[in-house]
Every structure is written in C-alpha cells, then in structure tokens.
Design a protein around this motif. Sequence first.
Motif, PDB file in Angstrom:
ATOM      1  N   GLU A 217       0.819  -1.208   0.000  1.00 57.41           N
ATOM      2  CA  GLU A 217       0.000   0.000   0.000  1.00 57.41           C
ATOM      3  C   GLU A 217       0.855   1.260   0.000  1.00 57.41           C
ATOM      4  O   GLU A 217       0.533   2.241  -0.680  1.00 57.41           O
ATOM      5  CB  GLU A 217      -0.938  -0.011   1.212  1.00 57.41           C
ATOM      6  CG  GLU A 217      -2.054  -1.053   1.092  1.00 57.41           C
ATOM      7  CD  GLU A 217      -2.906  -1.124   2.340  1.00 57.41           C
ATOM      8  OE1 GLU A 217      -2.499  -0.548   3.385  1.00 57.41           O
ATOM      9  OE2 GLU A 217      -3.979  -1.767   2.280  1.00 57.41           O
ATOM     10  N   ARG A 218       1.947   1.234   0.742  1.00 52.18           N
ATOM     11  CA  ARG A 218       2.841   2.399   0.770  1.00 52.18           C
ATOM     12  C   ARG A 218       3.421   2.663  -0.616  1.00 52.18           C
ATOM     13  O   ARG A 218       3.524   3.815  -1.057  1.00 52.18           O
ATOM     14  CB  ARG A 218       3.957   2.172   1.792  1.00 52.18           C
ATOM     15  CG  ARG A 218       5.026   3.271   1.810  1.00 52.18           C
ATOM     16  CD  ARG A 218       4.475   4.635   2.233  1.00 52.18           C
ATOM     17  NE  ARG A 218       5.524   5.632   2.266  1.00 52.18           N
ATOM     18  CZ  ARG A 218       6.299   5.876   3.320  1.00 52.18           C
ATOM     19  NH1 ARG A 218       6.143   5.182   4.428  1.00 52.18           N
ATOM     20  NH2 ARG A 218       7.218   6.809   3.263  1.00 52.18           N
ATOM     21  N   HIS A 221       0.359   4.278  -2.698  1.00 50.84           N
ATOM     22  CA  HIS A 221      -0.169   5.616  -2.418  1.00 50.84           C
ATOM     23  C   HIS A 221       0.837   6.593  -1.829  1.00 50.84           C
ATOM     24  O   HIS A 221       0.603   7.795  -1.800  1.00 50.84           O
ATOM     25  CB  HIS A 221      -1.411   5.542  -1.525  1.00 50.84           C
ATOM     26  CG  HIS A 221      -1.216   4.850  -0.213  1.00 50.84           C
ATOM     27  ND1 HIS A 221      -0.269   5.217   0.729  1.00 50.84           N
ATOM     28  CD2 HIS A 221      -1.886   3.785   0.330  1.00 50.84           C
ATOM     29  CE1 HIS A 221      -0.356   4.429   1.776  1.00 50.84           C
ATOM     30  NE2 HIS A 221      -1.306   3.550   1.567  1.00 50.84           N
TER      31      HIS A 221
END
Length: 269
Positions: A217-218, A221
């Motif tokens: 996820e890092r 986004h």
Amino acid sequence: MIRVLFVGDVVGKPGRDWLAARAPGLRESLGLHFIVANAENAAAGSGLTGALANSILSCGVDGITLGDHVWDQRGFETEIVGLERVCRPANLPEINPGRRFLVLERDGLRLGVFTVLGRQFLPPRADCPFRVADRVLAELEGRVDLVLAEIHAEATSEKIAFGRYLDGRAAIVVGTHTHVPTADATVLPSGTGYITDVGMTGPYDSVLGREVKPVIERFLHGMPTRFPVADGDVRLSGAVAEFDPVSRRVVSMRLLTVAANEGAAAGTG
C-alpha cells in the motif's frame, strides 16, 4: 578449527524467539566457538533496547552488532554504555556513545568484532568505512586471535570492495542490511571468508520482515504507513566460517539457513 556463526539482522519478536529456542542447540550441533548477531531490528523491527540485548545475550549469543537503526529506541543512547558485549557502528561520529568494537573471549580464544556503516544510499553521517576499518584493525592487533568485520550497507559494490580491501587482514567479512541473503559465500584469495549479505533472522513470509499488505500500500499511495513485523515462515539466515589458526586462513565459508521447524541446512561456500 575455530568456527564462528554470524546471525543476520534479528527482526522483532519472531527473530528473538527463534534465537532463544535454537542458539544453544546450534552451538552444539555445529561445534561453534562464537555466535555473533546483528540485532539492530530486534525491538519491534527498529532498534534495540538494553533489556532485549541482555535477553539475546543470555540465550547463547556472544556479541551483538548494530546498524543504521542503532538509535531508533528512545533512551538506548544511555543504555548502550553499560552493555559490554554490544557495539555500535565504529564509523559513527566519536561523540556517539557505545563501544566501537568488541573483544570476545571463549575457551581461551579471542575474537575481535566490529561493524561499519556503508555510505552509498545511506545517510552521510558516517566516516569512511575503509579508513575506520584500518584504525580498528590497528587497535585490535595483538589483542585477538581473529577478527570479524561487518559492513552494514546498501550497495553491493561497496560491500564487495570492503571485503577485498580487508582480504588477509580480517578473518571474516560479512555484509548486512538488505535482509536478503546472497549466494556468494566464498574464501577470498588471501584467506578471508566473505559474503555480501547474510540475510535476516525473522519472518520470511513478509517484505523484509514486515507485513506484506501495508508495504504494498505504501508503494501504491506513498502515504505514511505503519509496517508491523510479520510472523510467518520464521528462519535464521547467517554465515558459518571455519578458521584455521595455523595457516591464519578461513578454509570454509557458507551461508546457513534454518527454518523454525527444521535442522541446520548448509548453503553455498
């Protein structure tokens, strides 16, 4: 022969628990004289505390090295002063507390241990690892039977160059930091046992020891994200060196991988 096991970066509670359960058995089964571990990720994945250092040492580890996360845990800068078998990177500024190297004694043998930070792709607060290694080796001369030097670095080229620079002067040179073991365990031309990275001791069902989903996820986004330590597929990764005190050469250097539910598995070298 003098046998030394260097354990790759211990990550969180899974890595600590593995060591506590298995280090004594490894010492016996492999005939180890010394066990040295990098524990800079032992406290929830970032840094070390005095209590955790003592816990790791009490389970059969002879000495602990650290890396770029050395000061991540609040208050450790005061605790490290009292930890006689823990050393911080030798090429940090002199004002930093803690020992620049260790002299470990066991069964009449003396092992010198030190680590340096690489300067490629890491914060440029450290002195030249090559020149600092020269100074530490000069200080250890005549005080130990063999020396283990660790380079905690990002760049493969810097690690290999460091190993070649110390070939014949340090008995063992190991690389750490990337948490990914390399397949190049070898004995260099002048007798130094070398490996570019020994990997990590912790959960391999992960991204470098952290839970997979938040890391992905890092990347997607770019927002600040917590990276909890994972807990699946726990393994030890390290390197075993066999040093001949007569010829003053390492005669065997190999990667060692051990899963939580199995015995020691020989690697390359």
